[in-house]
Write a protein that holds these residues in place. Structure first.
Motif, short mmCIF file in Angstrom:
data_model
loop_
_atom_site.label_atom_id
_atom_site.label_comp_id
_atom_site.label_asym_id
_atom_site.label_seq_id
_atom_site.Cartn_x
_atom_site.Cartn_y
_atom_site.Cartn_z
N ALA A 50 19.81 -4.06 26.21
CA ALA A 50 19.98 -4.78 24.78
C ALA A 50 20.39 -5.89 24.61
CB ALA A 50 20.53 -3.61 23.98
N ALA A 56 21.23 -2.20 20.60
CA ALA A 56 21.53 -1.09 21.35
C ALA A 56 21.71 0.33 20.38
CB ALA A 56 22.79 -1.17 21.96
N LEU A 59 18.12 1.55 19.62
CA LEU A 59 17.45 2.15 20.67
C LEU A 59 18.02 3.31 20.91
CD1 LEU A 59 17.35 -0.75 23.48
CD2 LEU A 59 15.53 0.63 22.58
N ARG A 60 19.68 3.62 20.86
CA ARG A 60 20.15 5.02 21.11
C ARG A 60 20.01 5.90 19.86
NH1 ARG A 60 24.97 1.57 23.41
NH2 ARG A 60 24.96 1.60 25.60
N VAL A 67 20.29 3.20 27.02
CA VAL A 67 20.53 1.89 27.21
C VAL A 67 21.58 1.63 28.36
CG1 VAL A 67 21.15 -0.39 26.16
CG2 VAL A 67 20.06 1.51 24.89
#
Length: 91
Positions: A50, A56, A59-60, A67
């Motif tokens: 990321a 990040a 995404l998480r 990540v």
């Protein structure tokens, strides 16, 4: 490289066509994530990097993906440094 959560949402669908993405939970919202089972022998497992904390976090928390690397600052140079460091190449 994506700089915004909306770009990630678009890009992830294309990545999952070619790669297996690791999930940080069993509740990922991304298809074909993390289960490296027999139905995906031609796909490689990818690690995600990321470019910053916002990326990040998306995404998480929203896509439930693992990540591996987060850049210290949101720039291509910092992302490259973080990837290089994570790969064990410090120079």
């Amino acid at each position: 490289m994506c700089f915004a959560p909306s770009g990630i949402d678009y890009t992830i669908s294309h990545l999952t066509e070619h790669f297996i993405l690791r999930s940080d939970s069993s509740e990922s919202s991304v298809p074909e994530v993390a289960d490296a089972s027999s139905d995906a022998p031609t796909k490689l497992q990818a690690k995600l990097a990321a470019i910053g904390l916002t990326t990040a976090t998306h995404l998480r928390e929203h896509l439930r993906l693992d990540v591996s690397v987060v850049a210290a600052k949101p720039s291509a140079e910092e992302l490259a440094k973080a990837i290089k460091s994570a790969c064990g190449s410090g120079s």
